[in-house]
Motif scaffolding. Structure first.
Motif, PDB file in Angstrom:
ATOM      1  N   ALA A 274      62.740  43.414  80.752  1.00 38.46           N
ATOM      2  CA  ALA A 274      62.945  42.037  80.684  1.00 38.46           C
ATOM      3  C   ALA A 274      63.131  41.705  82.785  1.00 38.46           C
ATOM      4  CB  ALA A 274      64.759  42.184  80.888  1.00 38.46           C
ATOM      5  N   ILE A 278      60.848  38.879  84.148  1.00 36.47           N
ATOM      6  CA  ILE A 278      61.880  38.243  86.089  1.00 36.47           C
ATOM      7  C   ILE A 278      60.562  38.189  87.659  1.00 36.47           C
ATOM      8  CG2 ILE A 278      63.892  38.061  87.355  1.00 36.47           C
ATOM      9  CD1 ILE A 278      65.565  39.092  84.642  1.00 36.47           C
ATOM     10  N   ARG A 281      57.751  36.379  86.790  1.00 37.41           N
ATOM     11  CA  ARG A 281      58.207  34.949  86.693  1.00 37.41           C
ATOM     12  C   ARG A 281      58.042  34.786  88.231  1.00 37.41           C
ATOM     13  NH1 ARG A 281      61.653  32.560  82.610  1.00 37.41           N
ATOM     14  NH2 ARG A 281      59.425  31.764  81.719  1.00 37.41           N
ATOM     15  N   PHE A 282      58.697  34.841  89.176  1.00 40.91           N
ATOM     16  CA  PHE A 282      58.996  34.792  90.283  1.00 40.91           C
ATOM     17  C   PHE A 282      58.148  35.918  91.009  1.00 40.91           C
ATOM     18  CE2 PHE A 282      60.167  36.352  94.194  1.00 40.91           C
ATOM     19  CZ  PHE A 282      61.351  35.432  94.779  1.00 40.91           C
ATOM     20  N   SER A 362      69.955  38.506  80.940  1.00 39.58           N
ATOM     21  CA  SER A 362      68.541  38.271  81.935  1.00 39.58           C
ATOM     22  C   SER A 362      67.893  37.282  81.577  1.00 39.58           C
ATOM     23  CB  SER A 362      67.564  39.083  81.536  1.00 39.58           C
ATOM     24  OG  SER A 362      67.732  41.048  81.381  1.00 39.58           O
ATOM     25  N   MET A 365      69.308  34.656  84.327  1.00 39.06           N
ATOM     26  CA  MET A 365      68.066  35.121  85.338  1.00 39.06           C
ATOM     27  C   MET A 365      67.368  34.374  85.735  1.00 39.06           C
ATOM     28  SD  MET A 365      69.264  36.025  87.975  1.00 39.06           S
ATOM     29  CE  MET A 365      69.833  37.366  88.589  1.00 39.06           C
ATOM     30  N   SER A 366      66.240  34.993  84.599  1.00 40.70           N
ATOM     31  CA  SER A 366      64.841  34.752  84.490  1.00 40.70           C
ATOM     32  C   SER A 366      64.993  32.905  83.854  1.00 40.70           C
ATOM     33  CB  SER A 366      64.328  34.722  82.648  1.00 40.70           C
ATOM     34  OG  SER A 366      62.931  34.214  83.158  1.00 40.70           O
ATOM     35  N   SER A 367      66.083  32.108  83.990  1.00 38.91           N
ATOM     36  CA  SER A 367      65.747  30.589  83.187  1.00 38.91           C
ATOM     37  C   SER A 367      66.187  29.728  85.104  1.00 38.91           C
ATOM     38  CB  SER A 367      66.973  29.587  82.795  1.00 38.91           C
ATOM     39  OG  SER A 367      66.793  30.393  81.157  1.00 38.91           O
ATOM     40  N   ILE A 369      65.282  31.482  88.164  1.00 34.67           N
ATOM     41  CA  ILE A 369      64.074  30.701  88.731  1.00 34.67           C
ATOM     42  C   ILE A 369      63.381  30.150  88.542  1.00 34.67           C
ATOM     43  CG2 ILE A 369      61.599  31.879  89.270  1.00 34.67           C
ATOM     44  CD1 ILE A 369      62.981  34.782  88.259  1.00 34.67           C
TER      45      ILE A 369
END
Length: 396
Positions: A274, A278, A281-282, A362, A365-367, A369
């Motif tokens: 995860a 993340i 993606r960031f 996770s 958190m990913s969303s 971004i």
């Protein structure tokens, strides 16, 4: 040339560079990016025909960034002002640049390292290890990652949006050039003992760690993904054998205690994977790492809704197994859980619950971004509102 108190060697370096320009007939200049010298280096540079620019922010990378920004030539050759590099013989760099290379790295090990020019732990440990990791992580052909003498197309390197300010700037240039699929080449160069009487600015362990940290942070695959996949694989393989009962190998028996370790491997592995998603993606969204078609398609598929669905299914299965375990415990009047079958069920239940919860957090958190980094008011984009405000203006 980045410069911080190089009065002892600066004039020699400038004169060598000027002699190279004169010998080859190249139209160029010698530019000194001064980083706050207090020993009169600026006056020495000016007296020897160099142009001096001032880098307000301290650091090797900051000085180089300032120099590159002020450079006027199509091609730039950078090198330390300590008289360790031969600025009078840059023909191979120029030839490669004129032949289409975007970045030309010097290779000191191919050209020759003079006795005493490089500490043994740099030559046989630090540089080879970091260069190997750079080639492994980023598939770059460069074998001398930290050679300070290099040439490049000014526009190509400026488009990389280099950000670091310290010694890791050297690694960032190579990594980003490779990830951006620039034409990166290597030519042999020499290194001799520098002409300074003071200690070098480089600090072996501090700056070595900064290079290693940079390589890891710019490669989520090696920092998070591959270790995570390995942990999940180990946990699933070991757990799938122990969930059915104890396994004996020779005189050693593996049972529920080993199953707990396998469960922890799965939990840590899922979290590591995860983090990889993340981090990628960031880094892609904010320009630290160039975009990848494969990762972009994966990230598009991994929507918050899909991640939440998987997380909810895992948590529901874990809750169901926990309920069964509580039922078995109740049948024993809530006494000691001596049944290994019940313990296995509880271990599986807790693994599913924790993994599901990790995935859910996770996913959120990913969303986060993907939230736009700028604010846009509806009134700013409403054509009717703009027309009304425009009509209220007096006629000119």
């Amino acid at each position: 040339m980045p410069c911080l108190n190089e009065a002892e060697t600066l004039a020699t370096c400038i004169d060598k560079a000027q002699s190279f320009l004169a010998r080859t007939g190249i139209s160029g200049e010698v530019l000194i990016a001064d980083n706050g010298s207090t020993d009169g280096s600026q006056a020495i540079a000016t007296a020897h025909g160099a142009r001096v620019v001032h880098a307000d922010q301290r650091g090797y990378g900051a000085a180089l960034s300032s120099g590159i920004a002020h450079a006027r030539g199509r091609f730039v050759i950078m090198g330390d002002a300590d008289d360790s590099y031969d600025f009078a013989n840059l023909d191979l760099f120029v030839a490669a640049l004129r032949n289409g290379a975007d970045l030309v790295m010097g290779n000191r090990f191919a050209g020759g390292v003079a006795p005493g020019a490089m500490p043994w732990h740099h030559r046989y440990i630090g540089n080879p290890v970091l260069s190997f990791l750079g080639r492994l992580f980023f598939r770059t052909p460069i074998r001398d990652f930290h050679c300070g003498l290099r040439g490049f197309s000014r526009d190509a390197i400026r488009n990389l949006n280099l950000r670091t300010t310290g010694m890791e700037f050297a690694s960032e240039m190579v990594v980003k050039a490779t990830l951006s699929r620039l034409d990166v080449r290597e030519v042999p160069t020499t290194l001799k003992k520098d002409g300074r009487s003071r200690p070098p600015h480089l600090r072996s362990f501090r700056d070595g760690w900064r290079h290693l940290r940079f390589l890891l942070l710019f490669s989520p695959r090696w920092l998070f993904l591959y270790p995570g996949v390995a942990l999940v694989w180990i946990g699933l393989v070991v757990g799938s054998q122990l969930v059915r009962g104890p396994v004996t190998i020779g005189s050693v028996t593996f049972d529920v205690h080993t199953l707990i370790v396998a469960a922890l491997c799965v939990i840590m592995g899922v979290q590591s994977i995860a983090f990889a998603i993340i981090g990628r993606r960031f880094a892609s969204r904010y320009g630290f790492i160039p975009r990848s078609g494969t990762y972009d398609r994966l990230l598009e598929w991994l929507t918050l809704e899909r991640i939440l669905l998987i997380a909810i299914l895992l948590m529901l299965s874990g809750i169901s197994a926990m309920v069964w375990g509580l039922t078995q415990w109740a049948q024993r009047d809530f006494g000691p859980l001596t049944s290994h079958a019940t313990l296995r069920a509880v271990i599986l239940a807790m693994t599913a619950l924790v993994t599901g919860f990790q995935l859910m957090m996770s996913g959120f958190m990913s969303s986060m971004i993907n939230i736009p980094i700028y604010e846009r008011r509806v009134a700013d984009t409403d054509p009717v509102d703009r027309q009304r405000r425009h009509s209220d203006l007096p006629n000119a």
